[in-house]
Every structure is written in structure tokens, then in C-alpha cells.
Write an enzyme that holds these catalytic residues in place. Structure first.
Site, PDB file in Angstrom:
ATOM      1  N   GLU A  16      48.592  29.954  76.218  1.00  0.00           N
ATOM      2  CA  GLU A  16      49.502  29.861  74.391  1.00  0.00           C
ATOM      3  C   GLU A  16      49.409  31.803  75.263  1.00  0.00           C
ATOM      4  OE1 GLU A  16      49.152  29.001  70.601  1.00  0.00           O
ATOM      5  OE2 GLU A  16      48.402  32.003  70.876  1.00  0.00           O
ATOM      6  N   ALA A  50      56.437  35.951  63.162  1.00  0.00           N
ATOM      7  CA  ALA A  50      57.500  34.622  61.617  1.00  0.00           C
ATOM      8  C   ALA A  50      57.906  36.678  61.088  1.00  0.00           C
ATOM      9  CB  ALA A  50      56.882  34.430  61.408  1.00  0.00           C
ATOM     10  N   GLY A 107      54.078  28.719  59.110  1.00  0.00           N
ATOM     11  CA  GLY A 107      54.172  30.354  59.095  1.00  0.00           C
ATOM     12  C   GLY A 107      53.873  31.172  57.986  1.00  0.00           C
TER      13      GLY A 107
HETATM   14  P1  FAD Z   1      51.634  23.578  57.249  1.00  0.00           P
HETATM   15  O1  FAD Z   1      51.149  23.019  57.971  1.00  0.00           O
HETATM   16  O2  FAD Z   1      52.649  23.861  56.585  1.00  0.00           O
HETATM   17  O3  FAD Z   1      50.387  23.996  56.324  1.00  0.00           O
HETATM   18  C1  FAD Z   1      50.042  25.177  55.406  1.00  0.00           C
HETATM   19  C2  FAD Z   1      49.236  24.887  53.941  1.00  0.00           C
HETATM   20  O4  FAD Z   1      49.997  24.265  53.492  1.00  0.00           O
HETATM   21  C3  FAD Z   1      48.229  24.070  54.300  1.00  0.00           C
HETATM   22  O5  FAD Z   1      46.949  24.871  53.549  1.00  0.00           O
HETATM   23  C4  FAD Z   1      48.398  21.973  53.783  1.00  0.00           C
HETATM   24  O6  FAD Z   1      47.209  22.271  53.806  1.00  0.00           O
HETATM   25  C5  FAD Z   1      49.059  22.619  52.776  1.00  0.00           C
HETATM   26  N1  FAD Z   1      50.111  22.307  53.128  1.00  0.00           N
HETATM   27  C6  FAD Z   1      50.962  21.156  53.669  1.00  0.00           C
HETATM   28  N2  FAD Z   1      51.709  20.005  53.285  1.00  0.00           N
HETATM   29  C7  FAD Z   1      51.263  20.535  52.049  1.00  0.00           C
HETATM   30  C8  FAD Z   1      52.286  19.521  50.913  1.00  0.00           C
HETATM   31  N3  FAD Z   1      53.651  18.804  51.274  1.00  0.00           N
HETATM   32  N4  FAD Z   1      51.789  19.859  49.447  1.00  0.00           N
HETATM   33  C9  FAD Z   1      51.236  20.726  49.032  1.00  0.00           C
HETATM   34  N5  FAD Z   1      50.292  21.882  50.260  1.00  0.00           N
HETATM   35  C10 FAD Z   1      50.848  21.396  52.162  1.00  0.00           C
HETATM   36  N6  FAD Z   1      52.155  31.682  63.442  1.00  0.00           N
HETATM   37  C11 FAD Z   1      52.987  32.594  63.204  1.00  0.00           C
HETATM   38  O7  FAD Z   1      53.999  32.656  62.804  1.00  0.00           O
HETATM   39  N7  FAD Z   1      53.197  32.297  64.783  1.00  0.00           N
HETATM   40  C12 FAD Z   1      52.866  31.576  65.531  1.00  0.00           C
HETATM   41  O8  FAD Z   1      53.900  31.266  67.162  1.00  0.00           O
HETATM   42  C13 FAD Z   1      51.754  30.772  65.278  1.00  0.00           C
HETATM   43  N8  FAD Z   1      51.563  29.948  66.225  1.00  0.00           N
HETATM   44  C14 FAD Z   1      50.024  28.849  65.381  1.00  0.00           C
HETATM   45  C15 FAD Z   1      49.488  28.479  66.355  1.00  0.00           C
HETATM   46  C16 FAD Z   1      48.693  27.077  66.276  1.00  0.00           C
HETATM   47  C17 FAD Z   1      48.070  26.751  67.286  1.00  0.00           C
HETATM   48  C18 FAD Z   1      48.070  28.092  64.882  1.00  0.00           C
HETATM   49  C19 FAD Z   1      46.896  27.028  64.899  1.00  0.00           C
HETATM   50  C20 FAD Z   1      48.632  28.477  64.066  1.00  0.00           C
HETATM   51  C21 FAD Z   1      49.855  29.299  64.820  1.00  0.00           C
HETATM   52  N9  FAD Z   1      50.736  30.560  63.446  1.00  0.00           N
HETATM   53  C22 FAD Z   1      51.052  30.582  64.066  1.00  0.00           C
HETATM   54  C23 FAD Z   1      49.706  30.513  61.916  1.00  0.00           C
HETATM   55  C24 FAD Z   1      49.883  29.437  61.064  1.00  0.00           C
HETATM   56  O9  FAD Z   1      51.415  29.784  60.913  1.00  0.00           O
HETATM   57  C25 FAD Z   1      49.526  29.846  59.657  1.00  0.00           C
HETATM   58  O10 FAD Z   1      48.438  28.820  59.491  1.00  0.00           O
HETATM   59  C26 FAD Z   1      50.627  29.155  58.796  1.00  0.00           C
HETATM   60  O11 FAD Z   1      49.794  29.812  57.608  1.00  0.00           O
HETATM   61  C27 FAD Z   1      50.249  27.618  58.905  1.00  0.00           C
HETATM   62  O12 FAD Z   1      51.639  26.604  59.572  1.00  0.00           O
HETATM   63  P2  FAD Z   1      51.556  25.547  59.087  1.00  0.00           P
HETATM   64  O13 FAD Z   1      52.670  24.887  60.104  1.00  0.00           O
HETATM   65  O14 FAD Z   1      50.409  25.101  59.606  1.00  0.00           O
HETATM   66  O15 FAD Z   1      51.470  24.611  57.782  1.00  0.00           O
END
Ligand code: FAD
Length: 302
Positions: A16, A50, A107
Site C-alpha cells: 500500500e 477522504a 471512509g
Molecule cells: P463499512 O464497511 O461501511 O463499515 C463502517 C461501520 O459501519 C462498521 O462499524 C460496520 O460494522 C458498520 N456497518 C456496516 N454496514 C452496516 C449496516 N448495514 N448497518 C449498520 N451498521 C453497519 N480510509 C480512507 O479515508 N482512505 C483510505 O484509502 C482508506 N483505506 C483503508 C484500507 C483498509 C485496508 C482499511 C481496513 C481501512 C481503510 N480506510 C481508509 C479506513 C476506513 O475508511 C474506515 O475504517 C471507515 O471508518 C470504515 O470504512 P469501511 O469501508 O470499513 O466501512
């Protein structure tokens, strides 16, 4: 190439990187990629800032990785501060640049006064995944959290939410960094019980700086095991020693993960190619060994 197809052939090793700050020229990223390319990663992922800042350069750098270096690229894309129109714009840019893999993310939710930057077209990453799946033909990855996402107090619920994201069309997962392999193995078991069958890349970040890692861990749920705290206590004031200890710890982690037949590792390089070089040097014969076993397995089936 679709990254999801790579897992059918081998244990995947990926790096990454993040776009340079706006005050730097995009050209500086060439130095980083120049140094990483000879290590022949299966793909290089490019993070997305973001809320603006570096977000525009993500697609540009992913395109450079894909087209100038001929390495598969994975463009991160967050949706919490973007409208459908903005997301469409980025998707078009990526498709036009021959980038076919996206890490679809929600994000972090903007805080305080930044809350006004939040757009509500997509609530969760699964909404972004469903949207892209319906209209486009990218290969989609998603994030997952072996020690739970910080917003979700119930780890089982977090995995249930993860299943929705996978059901929406995610073809592989990349984990948040972790330092406790047992937490990863427990997570793998729970995920398998819920029939989440997509490959999972283990996110590994060698420690080179105590302040930096404590800042990152404060934002995630990842726990620092006692044995790692001892290493930090002992070597934090000697940068060279701490770097060597951090690489040694990460090497040990990866050896154990590969011995347990995981799908691959994603190395958070922090744009420090030497970290990736040191790890690959330590692990080169292991990567070769696990992959030649894969080849033999295929041969045996024939
Ligand atoms: P989601 O999958 O949407 O989950 C977020 C939260 O919502 C979780 O607590 C989940 O349990 C909950 N949730 C999901 N679906 C539901 C539902 N239907 N009902 C109720 N609750 C729900 N951030 C950046 O800004 N830029 C990046 O490039 C970046 N790269 C990353 C790469 C990796 C490998 C990882 C692990 C994280 C990265 N992040 C990045 C951080 C990420 O954006 C944050 O962790 C963010 O808070 C959650 O993103 P997610 O896509 O996991 O969200």
C-alpha cells in the site's frame, strides 16, 4: 487483471502507498514506485484522502502503477463525503485509465464542523459496492477489521455487517493492520462460520516509529500485544534498532500466517520502500515455497 482472480493462482503479496501531500509534486511518488516495482508485488494499492486533499491524485497514481509500471493497481475509494455524481466521475476516470480494481470504502465520518462535508448518498461501504456492481464492471475489494471496527461495539454484529458488504459484491477483503495473529485467526473462524468465503489479505505494518504507531492504533481497535510493547519500550529511542525490531516482528508474524495457509499479505509501506525490501528479503524463499506448493497442488489435480 482482476485481483480476485490472482488468489486462484497464488498467495498474494501486495503493497500500500499513499499519494504525496498537495504541497509536493506527484512526481515524488515515482521514486517510491521505482523502488517497489523490482520486488514484483501482485498489486499496489493507492489510498484515498477522504474529504478532498489527495483524493484526486489517487486515480492518477493508480493509473501510473497500472500503465507505466505494468503492475496491477487497486484504487481506494471512499464514499462518505461524495455524491453519486462525484463517485461516477472517479469511476469514469478509473475506467478510462485501465484501472479495474477498487477498494470500496465508506471512509471515516467527518467530525465537528467537518460534518457539513458529509454527503448522504451512501451510508455504508456496502451501498457503494452495490452501486458500482449495478452499473460497472470493476473488481471490488472491501476493508475488514479482525479486532472489530471502532464504531461497532459488538464484534459479531460487525462481521454480520461485513457479510452484507460481501453479499453486495466484494470479491476479496483487506484487513486493518494487526499485531496479534491470534486475533486474526479468531476472526477467520468467525468469518468462515458466516459463510463469508472471499479471500482475505492480512494487513501488516512493520513498526518504525512509536509515536506514529500509537497515533494509528488510537484510531483503530487494534491491540498492541505485551511482547510488542516491551520491544518499543526497549528500542524506541534508537531508530535503527527499532526499525530492525519492527521488521523482525513483522517477519515473524508473516511466517506464522503463511504457515497457517492464509490467502496473502498486504504490506502497509508508509511510502518507505526499504520496509518492503527488508520484508521481502527476509521472506523471499517462503513466498516462493508457498507458491510452488500451490503450483504442485494444481499439478496434482491434473
Ligand atoms: P463499512 O464497511 O461501511 O463499515 C463502517 C461501520 O459501519 C462498521 O462499524 C460496520 O460494522 C458498520 N456497518 C456496516 N454496514 C452496516 C449496516 N448495514 N448497518 C449498520 N451498521 C453497519 N480510509 C480512507 O479515508 N482512505 C483510505 O484509502 C482508506 N483505506 C483503508 C484500507 C483498509 C485496508 C482499511 C481496513 C481501512 C481503510 N480506510 C481508509 C479506513 C476506513 O475508511 C474506515 O475504517 C471507515 O471508518 C470504515 O470504512 P469501511 O469501508 O470499513 O466501512
Amino acid at each position: 487483471m482482476f485481483i480476485s482472480e490472482l488468489f486462484q493462482q497464488k498467495k498474494v503479496v501486495s503493497f500500500e502507498i499513499f499519494p504525496p501531500k498537495l504541497t509536493s509534486s506527484i512526481e515524488v511518488i515515482y521514486d517510491t514506485i521505482d523502488a517497489l516495482a523490482p520486488l514484483r508485488p501482485d498489486f499496489i494499492s493507492v489510498t484515498y484522502g477522504a474529504g478532498g486533499s489527495t483524493s484526486k491524485t489517487t486515480a492518477e497514481i493508480a493509473s501510473i502503477v497500472e500503465n507505466k509500471y505494468n503492475i496491477n493497481s487497486l484504487a481506494h475509494l471512499t464514499c462518505i463525503t461524495s455524491s453519486k455524481e462525484q463517485i461516477e466521475g472517479t469511476l469514469t476516470q478509473l475506467a478510462d485509465s485501465n484501472v479495474s480494481n477498487i477498494l470500496a470504502l465508506r471512509g471515516d465520518i467527518p467530525k465537528g464542523s467537518e460534518e457539513t462535508g458529509r454527503v448522504r448518498d451512501f451510508q455504508y461501504a456496502s451501498d457503494l459496492v452495490a452501486y458500482i456492481q449495478n452499473k460497472h464492471s470493476f473488481c471490488l475489494g472491501g476493508a475488514c477489521y479482525p479486532e472489530g471496527h471502532p464504531e461497532c461495539p459488538d464484534k459479531d454484529q460487525d462481521i454480520e455487517n461485513l457479510r452484507r458488504k460481501v453479499d453486495a459484491g466484494v470479491g476479496f477483503l483487506v484487513t486493518q493492520l494487526f499485531y496479534d495473529n491470534d486475533a486474526f485467526f479468531r476472526f477467520q473462524e468467525k468469518v468462515a462460520k458466516l459463510n463469508i468465503n472471499v479471500p482475505i489479505l492480512a494487513g501488516i505494518m512493520p513498526i518504525t516509529n512509536r509515536v506514529q504507531i500509537e497515533r494509528i492504533l488510537a484510531l483503530s481497535n487494534a491491540r498492541m500485544p505485551q511482547k510488542l510493547i516491551k520491544i518499543l519500550d526497549k528500542f524506541e529511542h534508537n531508530m535503527e534498532a527499532l526499525k530492525d525490531a519492527g521488521i523482525a516482528y513483522a517477519t515473524k508474524q508473516i511466517v506464522e500466517l503463511l504457515a497457517n495457509d492464509i490467502d496473502g499479505v498486504h504490506i502497509y509501506t508508509m511510502n518507505k520502500p526499504q520496509i518492503a525490501k527488508d520484508l521481502v528479503r527476509n521472506l523471499d524463499s517462503l513466498f516462493y515455497a508457498v507458491n510452488s506448493q500451490e503450483t504442485r497442488k494444481v499439478g496434482n489435480l491434473d
